[in-house]
Design a protein around this motif. Structure first.
Motif, PDB file in Angstrom:
ATOM      1  N   UNK A 291     -28.317 113.252  41.708  1.00  0.00           N
ATOM      2  CA  UNK A 291     -26.927 113.704  41.761  1.00  0.00           C
ATOM      3  C   UNK A 291     -26.784 115.009  40.991  1.00  0.00           C
ATOM      4  N   UNK A 292     -26.151 115.994  41.596  1.00  0.00           N
ATOM      5  CA  UNK A 292     -25.950 117.276  40.927  1.00  0.00           C
ATOM      6  C   UNK A 292     -27.131 118.218  41.012  1.00  0.00           C
ATOM      7  N   UNK A 293     -28.178 117.848  41.775  1.00  0.00           N
ATOM      8  CA  UNK A 293     -29.365 118.695  41.865  1.00  0.00           C
ATOM      9  C   UNK A 293     -29.019 120.084  42.404  1.00  0.00           C
ATOM     10  N   UNK A 294     -28.110 120.149  43.378  1.00  0.00           N
ATOM     11  CA  UNK A 294     -27.742 121.431  43.974  1.00  0.00           C
ATOM     12  C   UNK A 294     -27.177 122.383  42.928  1.00  0.00           C
ATOM     13  N   UNK A 295     -26.300 121.878  42.075  1.00  0.00           N
ATOM     14  CA  UNK A 295     -25.694 122.728  41.042  1.00  0.00           C
ATOM     15  C   UNK A 295     -26.747 123.192  40.049  1.00  0.00           C
ATOM     16  N   UNK A 296     -27.621 122.275  39.622  1.00  0.00           N
ATOM     17  CA  UNK A 296     -28.636 122.634  38.630  1.00  0.00           C
ATOM     18  C   UNK A 296     -29.616 123.663  39.182  1.00  0.00           C
ATOM     19  N   UNK A 297     -30.029 123.485  40.420  1.00  0.00           N
ATOM     20  CA  UNK A 297     -30.949 124.449  41.030  1.00  0.00           C
ATOM     21  C   UNK A 297     -30.240 125.789  41.244  1.00  0.00           C
ATOM     22  N   UNK A 298     -28.964 125.740  41.616  1.00  0.00           N
ATOM     23  CA  UNK A 298     -28.203 126.976  41.819  1.00  0.00           C
ATOM     24  C   UNK A 298     -28.095 127.785  40.533  1.00  0.00           C
TER      25      UNK A 298
ATOM     26  N   UNK B 282     -37.144 126.680  45.160  1.00  0.00           N
ATOM     27  CA  UNK B 282     -36.543 125.392  44.789  1.00  0.00           C
ATOM     28  C   UNK B 282     -35.228 125.181  45.529  1.00  0.00           C
ATOM     29  N   UNK B 283     -34.445 126.243  45.629  1.00  0.00           N
ATOM     30  CA  UNK B 283     -33.172 126.136  46.352  1.00  0.00           C
ATOM     31  C   UNK B 283     -33.418 125.793  47.814  1.00  0.00           C
ATOM     32  N   UNK B 284     -34.428 126.425  48.400  1.00  0.00           N
ATOM     33  CA  UNK B 284     -34.768 126.117  49.796  1.00  0.00           C
ATOM     34  C   UNK B 284     -35.306 124.692  49.892  1.00  0.00           C
ATOM     35  N   UNK B 285     -36.082 124.286  48.884  1.00  0.00           N
ATOM     36  CA  UNK B 285     -36.683 122.960  48.870  1.00  0.00           C
ATOM     37  C   UNK B 285     -35.677 121.826  48.872  1.00  0.00           C
ATOM     38  N   UNK B 286     -34.514 122.058  48.300  1.00  0.00           N
ATOM     39  CA  UNK B 286     -33.490 121.015  48.292  1.00  0.00           C
ATOM     40  C   UNK B 286     -33.093 120.593  49.705  1.00  0.00           C
ATOM     41  N   UNK B 287     -33.226 121.523  50.650  1.00  0.00           N
ATOM     42  CA  UNK B 287     -32.812 121.239  52.026  1.00  0.00           C
ATOM     43  C   UNK B 287     -33.990 120.904  52.932  1.00  0.00           C
ATOM     44  N   UNK B 288     -35.219 121.058  52.391  1.00  0.00           N
ATOM     45  CA  UNK B 288     -36.383 120.828  53.252  1.00  0.00           C
ATOM     46  C   UNK B 288     -37.312 119.732  52.746  1.00  0.00           C
ATOM     47  N   UNK B 289     -37.211 119.386  51.448  1.00  0.00           N
ATOM     48  CA  UNK B 289     -38.061 118.340  50.869  1.00  0.00           C
ATOM     49  C   UNK B 289     -37.289 117.029  50.867  1.00  0.00           C
ATOM     50  N   UNK B 290     -37.959 115.941  51.195  1.00  0.00           N
ATOM     51  CA  UNK B 290     -37.271 114.651  51.323  1.00  0.00           C
ATOM     52  C   UNK B 290     -36.630 114.196  50.029  1.00  0.00           C
ATOM     53  N   UNK B 291     -37.257 114.481  48.894  1.00  0.00           N
ATOM     54  CA  UNK B 291     -36.750 114.014  47.612  1.00  0.00           C
ATOM     55  C   UNK B 291     -36.167 115.167  46.802  1.00  0.00           C
ATOM     56  N   UNK B 292     -34.853 115.163  46.603  1.00  0.00           N
ATOM     57  CA  UNK B 292     -34.250 116.196  45.758  1.00  0.00           C
ATOM     58  C   UNK B 292     -34.633 115.995  44.302  1.00  0.00           C
TER      59      UNK B 292
ATOM     60  N   UNK C  90     -36.615 117.958  39.187  1.00  0.00           N
ATOM     61  CA  UNK C  90     -37.421 117.818  37.973  1.00  0.00           C
ATOM     62  C   UNK C  90     -38.301 119.043  37.744  1.00  0.00           C
ATOM     63  N   UNK C  91     -38.875 119.572  38.816  1.00  0.00           N
ATOM     64  CA  UNK C  91     -39.717 120.763  38.671  1.00  0.00           C
ATOM     65  C   UNK C  91     -38.879 121.994  38.337  1.00  0.00           C
ATOM     66  N   UNK C  92     -37.642 122.029  38.843  1.00  0.00           N
ATOM     67  CA  UNK C  92     -36.766 123.174  38.597  1.00  0.00           C
ATOM     68  C   UNK C  92     -36.330 123.266  37.139  1.00  0.00           C
ATOM     69  N   UNK C  93     -36.468 122.173  36.394  1.00  0.00           N
ATOM     70  CA  UNK C  93     -36.124 122.224  34.975  1.00  0.00           C
ATOM     71  C   UNK C  93     -36.947 123.287  34.241  1.00  0.00           C
ATOM     72  N   UNK C  94     -38.179 123.502  34.703  1.00  0.00           N
ATOM     73  CA  UNK C  94     -39.044 124.483  34.046  1.00  0.00           C
ATOM     74  C   UNK C  94     -38.653 125.912  34.387  1.00  0.00           C
ATOM     75  N   UNK C  95     -37.669 126.084  35.247  1.00  0.00           N
ATOM     76  CA  UNK C  95     -37.181 127.420  35.591  1.00  0.00           C
ATOM     77  C   UNK C  95     -35.960 127.801  34.764  1.00  0.00           C
ATOM     78  N   UNK C  96     -35.459 126.879  33.939  1.00  0.00           N
ATOM     79  CA  UNK C  96     -34.261 127.165  33.135  1.00  0.00           C
ATOM     80  C   UNK C  96     -34.431 128.378  32.220  1.00  0.00           C
ATOM     81  N   UNK C  97     -35.618 128.618  31.619  1.00  0.00           N
ATOM     82  CA  UNK C  97     -35.737 129.841  30.803  1.00  0.00           C
ATOM     83  C   UNK C  97     -35.377 131.108  31.547  1.00  0.00           C
TER      84      UNK C  97
END
Length: 350
Positions: A228-235, A271-281, A286-293
């Motif tokens: 839940x909220x993966x789209x916002x976090x990746x955005x 990662x943003x593209x992956x949200x719409x193409x990978x079965x598991x958001x 989880x991997x996008x967390x390492x992009x926060x820096x």
């Protein structure tokens, strides 16, 4: 809620003052405060009660067995907490300390360190460090690794990433980053560097990921978990990534550093593209967390890049206002924010 707002207010007030450095004594005070805020929290965070399972499993466990754990770094902290005293508070305090060191040293290296800290607080500090202890430590160590890589310290980068993997193995995805520093025509020294990187990547994969590869495939991809909220976090990572990719020259970085953050930005877009193409958001999230820096690196440079012709002071105020909006929206509307409210701490009388 007040402790969150007051903590954010400290960073915001300094950020509005356009301070360009953090004195050493202030850095120590911030480190101590963040460590206590994160480490001594009481029943705060979505995974709070699951921590006790680690403590229970570690009680009476032979010391040597710690290194057979999936993530031995985190297992070692739990072994000490269970058998030497301190329980989950010892574990969380050490995790908070490591995370805080990484965050503060990374932000201090940015042109607007207080702005970087202000941008970090709503999600990276509040949600990740207080909610995902193992990945919080991994990200703290990742930020030290990024500083090492920017200074062309490959062995130090690999060391920090290897240590981070003892807390959360997914951080090994960042082993692709040193490849970005290789120029088009490979010299002998670069071939040595490439060989070292390939060997380290293969060794870490074989020792850390391969034994439990089926767990990750079944647990994240085949199960098709959704966050839940993966789209916002990746955005929140994709937006600064796009801003950086479209305006790289304005950031006035040396070539190697520009290539590192270009690759991270491309990973954020992927990662943003992956949200719409990978079965598991959840896997993407989880991997996008390492992009926060990326948020902190780009955000602290946007005012001086004068994007869209907006003056630095105005950009500074807009970014701080945006940081406040993220904090408020998350506290009031996030699906799991109830686990963070009210904030409780062993040192607070209420």
């Amino acid at each position: 809620m007040l402790p969150y707002l007051l903590s954010w207010g400290v960073f915001a007030s300094a950020g509005l003052g356009n301070a360009r450095r953090i004195p050493g004594s202030t850095l120590l005070a911030l480190g101590a405060s963040l460590t206590l805020l994160i480490g001594l929290r009481l029943e705060v965070g979505g995974d709070w009660f699951s921590y006790f399972g680690y403590i229970d499993r570690s009680f009476g466990l032979p010391f040597a067995a710690v290194f057979l754990e999936t993530e031995p770094g985190y297992g070692l902290l739990n072994w000490f907490g269970a058998n030497w005293g301190g329980s989950v508070f010892f574990v969380n305090t050490i995790c908070g300390l490591v995370f805080s060191i990484g965050l503060l040293l990374f932000c201090r290296a940015q042109p607007r360190p207080w702005l970087a800290l202000c941008l970090a607080f709503p999600y990276l500090v509040t949600v990740v460090a207080m909610g995902y202890s193992r990945q919080g430590v991994a990200i703290g160590l990742e930020m030290l690794a990024l500083l090492a890589l920017q200074n062309n310290k490959l062995l130090r980068f690999l060391g920090w990433i290897a240590l981070a993997a003892t807390f959360h193995r997914t951080v090994l995805v960042l082993l692709v980053l040193p490849a970005s520093t290789l120029s088009g025509s490979l010299r002998f020294s670069q071939l040595i560097r490439l060989g070292l990187l390939a060997g380290a990547a293969y060794g870490l994969y074989s020792a850390v990921i391969a034994p439990d590869l089926d767990y990750y495939v079944q647990g994240y991809l085949e199960a098709e978990y959704q966050s839940q909220g993966a789209l916002i976090r990746v955005a929140l990572c994709a937006l600064p990534a796009v801003a950086f990719l479209l305006n790289r020259r304005r950031f006035q970085l040396i070539p190697d550093v520009q290539r590192i953050w270009t690759l991270l930005s491309l990973m954020a877009v992927a990662s943003a593209i992956g949200l719409f193409t990978v079965a598991s958001s959840t896997a993407v999230d989880r991997l996008a967390l390492y992009l926060i820096p990326l948020q902190l690196f780009v955000g602290s440079r946007v005012p001086d890049a004068r994007l869209l012709g907006i003056p630095p002071g105005t950009w500074n105020q807009l970014l701080i206002a945006f940081s406040f909006a993220v904090l408020i929206v998350w506290l009031f509307f996030a699906g799991h924010s109830y686990a963070w409210l009210p904030y409780r701490n062993l040192l607070l009388p209420f």
